[in-house]
Design a protein around this motif. Structure first.
Motif, PDB file in Angstrom:
ATOM      1  N   MET A 123       0.752  -1.131  -0.126  1.00  0.00           N
ATOM      2  CA  MET A 123       0.064   0.086  -0.064  1.00  0.00           C
ATOM      3  C   MET A 123       0.925   1.202  -0.060  1.00  0.00           C
ATOM      4  O   MET A 123       0.603   2.280  -0.880  1.00  0.00           O
ATOM      5  CB  MET A 123      -0.750   0.043   1.085  1.00  0.00           C
ATOM      6  CG  MET A 123      -1.870   1.305   1.586  1.00  0.00           C
ATOM      7  SD  MET A 123      -2.823   1.576   0.031  1.00  0.00           S
ATOM      8  CE  MET A 123      -4.030   0.294   0.224  1.00  0.00           C
ATOM      9  N   THR A 124       2.042   1.359   0.787  1.00  0.00           N
ATOM     10  CA  THR A 124       2.582   2.397   1.006  1.00  0.00           C
ATOM     11  C   THR A 124       3.398   2.750  -0.269  1.00  0.00           C
ATOM     12  O   THR A 124       3.983   3.726  -0.791  1.00  0.00           O
ATOM     13  CB  THR A 124       3.251   2.346   2.365  1.00  0.00           C
ATOM     14  OG1 THR A 124       4.182   1.078   2.297  1.00  0.00           O
ATOM     15  CG2 THR A 124       2.508   2.639   3.443  1.00  0.00           C
ATOM     16  N   SER A 125       4.041   1.682  -0.849  1.00  0.00           N
ATOM     17  CA  SER A 125       4.832   1.577  -2.154  1.00  0.00           C
ATOM     18  C   SER A 125       3.926   2.232  -2.947  1.00  0.00           C
ATOM     19  O   SER A 125       4.284   3.174  -3.991  1.00  0.00           O
ATOM     20  CB  SER A 125       5.345   0.417  -2.442  1.00  0.00           C
ATOM     21  OG  SER A 125       6.034   0.300  -3.796  1.00  0.00           O
ATOM     22  N   PHE A 126       2.753   1.645  -3.379  1.00  0.00           N
ATOM     23  CA  PHE A 126       1.846   2.200  -4.483  1.00  0.00           C
ATOM     24  C   PHE A 126       1.634   3.662  -4.092  1.00  0.00           C
ATOM     25  O   PHE A 126       1.618   4.421  -5.209  1.00  0.00           O
ATOM     26  CB  PHE A 126       0.512   1.420  -4.228  1.00  0.00           C
ATOM     27  CG  PHE A 126      -0.715   1.851  -5.185  1.00  0.00           C
ATOM     28  CD1 PHE A 126      -0.811   1.343  -6.439  1.00  0.00           C
ATOM     29  CD2 PHE A 126      -1.678   2.744  -4.675  1.00  0.00           C
ATOM     30  CE1 PHE A 126      -1.617   1.890  -7.290  1.00  0.00           C
ATOM     31  CE2 PHE A 126      -2.616   2.909  -5.419  1.00  0.00           C
ATOM     32  CZ  PHE A 126      -2.618   2.650  -6.984  1.00  0.00           C
ATOM     33  N   ALA A 127       1.225   4.042  -2.811  1.00  0.00           N
ATOM     34  CA  ALA A 127       0.564   5.350  -2.724  1.00  0.00           C
ATOM     35  C   ALA A 127       2.126   6.460  -2.834  1.00  0.00           C
ATOM     36  O   ALA A 127       1.955   7.422  -3.585  1.00  0.00           O
ATOM     37  CB  ALA A 127       0.473   5.923  -1.206  1.00  0.00           C
ATOM     38  N   LYS A 128       3.174   6.074  -2.493  1.00  0.00           N
ATOM     39  CA  LYS A 128       4.273   6.913  -2.834  1.00  0.00           C
ATOM     40  C   LYS A 128       4.757   6.936  -4.424  1.00  0.00           C
ATOM     41  O   LYS A 128       4.952   8.043  -4.643  1.00  0.00           O
ATOM     42  CB  LYS A 128       5.760   6.190  -2.195  1.00  0.00           C
ATOM     43  CG  LYS A 128       6.896   7.086  -2.058  1.00  0.00           C
ATOM     44  CD  LYS A 128       7.936   6.387  -1.577  1.00  0.00           C
ATOM     45  CE  LYS A 128       9.363   7.178  -1.558  1.00  0.00           C
ATOM     46  NZ  LYS A 128      10.527   6.642  -1.064  1.00  0.00           N
ATOM     47  N   GLU A 129       4.465   5.877  -4.808  1.00  0.00           N
ATOM     48  CA  GLU A 129       4.764   5.838  -6.409  1.00  0.00           C
ATOM     49  C   GLU A 129       3.617   6.679  -7.182  1.00  0.00           C
ATOM     50  O   GLU A 129       4.262   7.643  -8.095  1.00  0.00           O
ATOM     51  CB  GLU A 129       4.501   4.405  -6.871  1.00  0.00           C
ATOM     52  CG  GLU A 129       4.740   4.614  -8.347  1.00  0.00           C
ATOM     53  CD  GLU A 129       4.490   3.075  -9.011  1.00  0.00           C
ATOM     54  OE1 GLU A 129       4.390   2.839 -10.406  1.00  0.00           O
ATOM     55  OE2 GLU A 129       4.179   2.169  -8.324  1.00  0.00           O
ATOM     56  N   HIS A 130       2.493   7.064  -6.752  1.00  0.00           N
ATOM     57  CA  HIS A 130       1.596   7.954  -7.327  1.00  0.00           C
ATOM     58  C   HIS A 130       1.504   9.030  -6.629  1.00  0.00           C
ATOM     59  O   HIS A 130       0.277   9.809  -7.003  1.00  0.00           O
ATOM     60  CB  HIS A 130       0.260   7.039  -7.580  1.00  0.00           C
ATOM     61  CG  HIS A 130       0.713   5.684  -8.509  1.00  0.00           C
ATOM     62  ND1 HIS A 130       0.837   5.876  -9.705  1.00  0.00           N
ATOM     63  CD2 HIS A 130       0.473   4.381  -8.161  1.00  0.00           C
ATOM     64  CE1 HIS A 130       1.004   4.813 -10.315  1.00  0.00           C
ATOM     65  NE2 HIS A 130       0.990   3.592  -9.266  1.00  0.00           N
ATOM     66  N   GLY A 131       1.901   9.474  -5.327  1.00  0.00           N
ATOM     67  CA  GLY A 131       1.980  10.643  -4.825  1.00  0.00           C
ATOM     68  C   GLY A 131       0.491  10.818  -4.174  1.00  0.00           C
ATOM     69  O   GLY A 131       0.009  11.909  -4.074  1.00  0.00           O
ATOM     70  N   LEU A 132       0.093   9.709  -3.457  1.00  0.00           N
ATOM     71  CA  LEU A 132      -1.176   9.578  -2.943  1.00  0.00           C
ATOM     72  C   LEU A 132      -1.020   9.451  -1.388  1.00  0.00           C
ATOM     73  O   LEU A 132      -0.156   8.975  -0.792  1.00  0.00           O
ATOM     74  CB  LEU A 132      -1.834   8.199  -3.199  1.00  0.00           C
ATOM     75  CG  LEU A 132      -1.995   7.809  -4.628  1.00  0.00           C
ATOM     76  CD1 LEU A 132      -2.824   6.800  -4.697  1.00  0.00           C
ATOM     77  CD2 LEU A 132      -2.816   9.345  -5.371  1.00  0.00           C
TER      78      LEU A 132
END
Length: 371
Positions: free
Chosen positions: A143-152
């Protein structure tokens, strides 16, 4: 023997004398809004969760709203959230003026499916809400990797999972903000509505403190518009008593869940699917939810006839709710697993105070249905 889905008195009445004393203390203090009881409860919550900051809020729903407001989520923004969840997750996004965009979930662990979330990203996407459903953590590394990748921004919905952990960290302390509920049915259940937000960010902490009290700081000066999101001093004081027992409450739920899993595993299969638990996370079993493909409603009728409490959490996923039918097409499309789970899930009693005879009664009712 009848077995209720939940018996709050079985947990609360053993604490009756202490709860009455706390009530009398607050009554005599004459301080019912904010104050020492609120601050003490927040401090103990932060310590129990390993959070830097914790703020009590008027309800779990309001905790989500405050979190989104603190992150400046509003009109024109989109927020990714699971379709298979309680209404408050999506309703809170909508109430900020932002658009909830519904993602599908994983069939085994019920967490938001990041492949589905990725397919629904747009330039308007500003945040994502992972829901730690039924007491189990979402895969927060992914989750945190996904959010960081997309600036969320990440708002963890921990309404059902106070005390659950992911790789040793408490759910609600990993994203930007965690939002909790103390509704009476929760693992840390109060005596009315109540909630909590947590954050590791001091700036967000200060902002949420102001938002909780009409955006006011100092007194009668408002640099922002907040709301009346305060939790009553009495609720905080009563919950502080129960917070000191949260370990035994969680242990009791885990014991009961393990009993069901051990006893029912021999009859489980494609037609009767038991809940799974991540090896690297601590499940706190707010619900013990099984899947019954094709026969769920029959099982509900069967259990009800035998006096076994049961409930469907949740029969209508968010992308099928009438109030959201005018949302953009990409907000509502492609959630087949959510539809499937809504037709298959049913939860049985798992609260900590169940005695062996009650557990046997529930298990026997399930066995008789499948025999």
């Amino acid at each position: 023997m009848s077995v209720p889905l939940l018996d709050v008195n079985a947990q609360n009445l053993p604490l009756e004398a202490e709860l009455k004393q706390v009530f009398e203390n607050v009554l005599r203090s004459g301080r019912f809004i904010l104050g020492e009881e609120v601050e003490a409860f927040e401090k103990e919550c932060a310590a129990a969760l390993g959070a830097k900051h914790a703020i009590s809020i008027s309800s779990g729903t309001d905790a989500l709203i405050v979190a989104l407001m603190a992150l400046d989520i509003g009109p024109g923004d989109e927020v990714l959230c699971p379709s298979f969840t309680f209404f408050a997750t999506a309703g809170s996004v909508f109430r900020t003026g932002a658009t909830p965009v519904f993602c599908d979930v994983e069939p085994e662990f019920f967490g938001i499916d990041l492949a589905s979330a990725k397919s629904k990203l747009t330039p308007k996407t500003k945040a994502i809400i992972p829901v730690h459903l039924y007491g189990q953590a979402v895969d927060m590394d992914a989750m945190t990797s996904f959010a960081k990748e997309h600036g969320l921004k990440v708002v963890e919905d921990v309404a059902q999972s106070f005390g659950a952990t992911y790789r040793g960290r408490a759910c609600g302390t990993i994203g930007d903000i965690g939002s909790y509920s103390f509704f009476p049915s929760k693992n840390l259940g109060g005596f009315g509505d109540g909630g909590l937000v947590t954050t590791e960010c001091s700036e967000l902490h200060e902002k949420m403190l102001r938002l909780r009290n009409h955006g006011m700081h100092p007194r009668y000066h408002h640099s922002m518009v907040g709301g009346n999101f305060r939790m009553d001093a009495l609720q905080c004081a009563l919950l502080q008593v129960k917070l000191r027992h949260i370990g035994e409450y969680s242990a009791g739920r885990t014991r009961n869940a393990n009993y069901y899993t051990h006893r029912l595993s021999p009859i489980a299969g494609d037609s009767f699917i038991l809940p799974a638990a991540h090896e690297h996370a601590r499940h706190v079993w707010n619900q013990y939810t099984i899947r019954v493909p094709g026969r769920r409603d029959e099982l509900k009728t069967h259990l009800t006839a035998k006096g076994i409490g049961c409930e469907i959490y949740y029969p209508v996923p968010m992308h099928r709710q009438e109030c959201f039918e005018k949302l953009p097409e990409h907000s509502l499309s492609n959630c087949p697993v959510s539809d499937l789970l809504a037709a298959e899930v049913i939860s049985i009693p798992v609260y900590a105070e169940l005695v062996d005879a009650q557990l046997d009664e529930v298990a026997a009712a399930l066995e008789s249905f499948l025999s």
